[in-house]
Design a protein around this motif. Structure first.
Motif, PDB file in Angstrom:
ATOM      1  N   MET A  85       5.858 -50.952  65.691  1.00 23.54           N
ATOM      2  CA  MET A  85       5.513 -51.834  67.130  1.00 23.54           C
ATOM      3  C   MET A  85       6.542 -53.135  66.718  1.00 23.54           C
ATOM      4  N   ASP A  86       7.171 -53.517  65.598  1.00 32.03           N
ATOM      5  CA  ASP A  86       7.796 -54.590  65.706  1.00 32.03           C
ATOM      6  C   ASP A  86       9.336 -54.319  65.657  1.00 32.03           C
ATOM      7  N   TRP A  87       9.883 -53.709  64.533  1.00 30.27           N
ATOM      8  CA  TRP A  87      11.177 -53.372  64.460  1.00 30.27           C
ATOM      9  C   TRP A  87      11.061 -51.738  64.065  1.00 30.27           C
ATOM     10  N   GLY A  88      11.856 -51.207  64.489  1.00 27.58           N
ATOM     11  CA  GLY A  88      12.117 -49.615  64.433  1.00 27.58           C
ATOM     12  C   GLY A  88      13.557 -48.964  64.437  1.00 27.58           C
ATOM     13  N   PRO A  89      13.809 -47.825  63.895  1.00 27.81           N
ATOM     14  CA  PRO A  89      14.845 -46.997  63.907  1.00 27.81           C
ATOM     15  C   PRO A  89      15.374 -46.765  65.327  1.00 27.81           C
ATOM     16  N   CYS A  90      16.790 -46.510  65.493  1.00 33.31           N
ATOM     17  CA  CYS A  90      17.183 -46.228  66.825  1.00 33.31           C
ATOM     18  C   CYS A  90      18.569 -45.292  66.646  1.00 33.31           C
ATOM     19  N   THR A  91      18.655 -44.299  67.481  1.00 32.81           N
ATOM     20  CA  THR A  91      19.742 -43.318  67.143  1.00 32.81           C
ATOM     21  C   THR A  91      21.081 -43.685  67.421  1.00 32.81           C
ATOM     22  N   VAL A  92      21.209 -44.945  68.215  1.00 29.87           N
ATOM     23  CA  VAL A  92      22.537 -45.469  68.551  1.00 29.87           C
ATOM     24  C   VAL A  92      23.013 -46.188  67.644  1.00 29.87           C
ATOM     25  N   PHE A  93      22.144 -46.763  66.880  1.00 29.27           N
ATOM     26  CA  PHE A  93      22.343 -47.843  65.835  1.00 29.27           C
ATOM     27  C   PHE A  93      22.010 -47.137  64.379  1.00 29.27           C
ATOM     28  N   PRO A  94      22.520 -46.393  63.826  1.00 24.26           N
ATOM     29  CA  PRO A  94      22.039 -45.690  62.470  1.00 24.26           C
ATOM     30  C   PRO A  94      22.038 -46.593  61.513  1.00 24.26           C
ATOM     31  N   ASN A  95      20.906 -46.654  60.683  1.00 24.49           N
ATOM     32  CA  ASN A  95      20.793 -47.317  59.510  1.00 24.49           C
ATOM     33  C   ASN A  95      20.557 -48.838  59.727  1.00 24.49           C
ATOM     34  N   LEU A  96      19.978 -48.979  60.965  1.00 23.39           N
ATOM     35  CA  LEU A  96      19.761 -50.565  61.259  1.00 23.39           C
ATOM     36  C   LEU A  96      18.283 -50.263  62.194  1.00 23.39           C
ATOM     37  N   LEU A  97      17.690 -51.391  62.175  1.00 25.76           N
ATOM     38  CA  LEU A  97      16.623 -51.671  63.016  1.00 25.76           C
ATOM     39  C   LEU A  97      16.422 -52.384  64.080  1.00 25.76           C
ATOM     40  N   VAL A  98      16.202 -52.005  65.291  1.00 26.72           N
ATOM     41  CA  VAL A  98      16.046 -52.658  66.427  1.00 26.72           C
ATOM     42  C   VAL A  98      14.677 -53.049  66.786  1.00 26.72           C
ATOM     43  N   ALA A  99      14.791 -54.216  67.664  1.00 27.82           N
ATOM     44  CA  ALA A  99      13.420 -54.881  68.022  1.00 27.82           C
ATOM     45  C   ALA A  99      12.583 -54.057  69.116  1.00 27.82           C
ATOM     46  N   ALA A 100      11.452 -53.751  68.803  1.00 26.68           N
ATOM     47  CA  ALA A 100      10.610 -52.889  69.633  1.00 26.68           C
ATOM     48  C   ALA A 100      10.737 -53.409  71.419  1.00 26.68           C
ATOM     49  N   GLU A 101      10.645 -54.761  71.291  1.00 25.38           N
ATOM     50  CA  GLU A 101      10.655 -55.467  72.415  1.00 25.38           C
ATOM     51  C   GLU A 101      12.482 -55.609  72.976  1.00 25.38           C
ATOM     52  N   GLY A 102      13.061 -55.132  72.308  1.00 24.00           N
ATOM     53  CA  GLY A 102      14.528 -55.292  72.633  1.00 24.00           C
ATOM     54  C   GLY A 102      15.089 -54.251  73.945  1.00 24.00           C
ATOM     55  N   TRP A 103      16.275 -54.341  73.877  1.00 24.26           N
ATOM     56  CA  TRP A 103      16.971 -53.376  75.177  1.00 24.26           C
ATOM     57  C   TRP A 103      18.321 -53.442  75.085  1.00 24.26           C
ATOM     58  N   CYS A 104      19.028 -52.072  75.277  1.00 28.86           N
ATOM     59  CA  CYS A 104      20.494 -51.831  75.319  1.00 28.86           C
ATOM     60  C   CYS A 104      20.979 -50.919  76.580  1.00 28.86           C
ATOM     61  N   THR A 105      22.000 -50.984  77.116  1.00 28.13           N
ATOM     62  CA  THR A 105      22.361 -50.142  77.997  1.00 28.13           C
ATOM     63  C   THR A 105      22.077 -48.635  77.910  1.00 28.13           C
ATOM     64  N   ALA A 106      21.955 -48.268  76.411  1.00 21.86           N
ATOM     65  CA  ALA A 106      21.905 -46.889  76.162  1.00 21.86           C
ATOM     66  C   ALA A 106      20.436 -46.603  76.497  1.00 21.86           C
ATOM     67  N   TRP A 107      19.616 -47.419  77.199  1.00 24.57           N
ATOM     68  CA  TRP A 107      18.070 -46.830  77.233  1.00 24.57           C
ATOM     69  C   TRP A 107      17.995 -45.532  77.980  1.00 24.57           C
ATOM     70  N   VAL A 108      17.097 -44.755  77.605  1.00 24.77           N
ATOM     71  CA  VAL A 108      16.632 -43.510  78.094  1.00 24.77           C
ATOM     72  C   VAL A 108      15.022 -43.295  78.151  1.00 24.77           C
ATOM     73  N   SER A 109      14.723 -42.907  79.231  1.00 28.84           N
ATOM     74  CA  SER A 109      13.125 -42.756  79.354  1.00 28.84           C
ATOM     75  C   SER A 109      12.550 -41.957  78.528  1.00 28.84           C
ATOM     76  N   ARG A 110      11.752 -42.161  77.762  1.00 26.55           N
ATOM     77  CA  ARG A 110      10.670 -41.390  76.849  1.00 26.55           C
ATOM     78  C   ARG A 110      10.042 -40.219  77.597  1.00 26.55           C
TER      79      ARG A 110
END
Length: 110
Positions: A85-110
């Motif tokens: 719920m705070d920081w989690g893994p993203c396939t776009v940025f391997p081995n790094l955590l992104v903010a759950a409330e963050g956003w980038c242009t690679a966003w894809v609807s779940r």
């Protein structure tokens, strides 16, 4: 060995096997959270983050033409641990955590 003995050992084997199968997800879950805690958080200054206009707070992306209200990393398909719920893994940025409330242009609807 009698049929009764064979049935008991077969039952015991199936019983122990099912316990083993139930333990696998629990053990795997423990390993993942430990690995996730060891990863670093993605910086907005990271070149990959800048290339995809990543921000820690999705409301800061409101001026971007690709951003739509309500989009954030937590509801993105590429955010691989929806329970984080705070920081989690993203396939776009391997081995790094992104903010759950963050956003980038690679966003894809779940």
């Amino acid at each position: 060995m009698t049929d009764r003995d064979n049935n008991l050992s077969r039952r015991r084997f199936l019983k122990l096997g099912s316990y083993g199968l139930l333990a696998v997800p629990a053990v795997a879950g423990l390993g993942w959270s430990t690995a996730a805690q060891a990863m670093e958080r993605l910086s907005e200054d990271d070149p990959a983050a800048q290339a995809l206009n990543y921000v820690h707070d999705a409301s800061a992306a409101a001026g971007h033409p690709a951003y739509e209200e309500g989009q954030n990393c937590l509801n993105c398909l590429l955010y691989t641990d929806a329970s984080a719920m705070d920081w989690g893994p993203c396939t776009v940025f391997p081995n790094l955590l992104v903010a759950a409330e963050g956003w980038c242009t690679a966003w894809v609807s779940r």
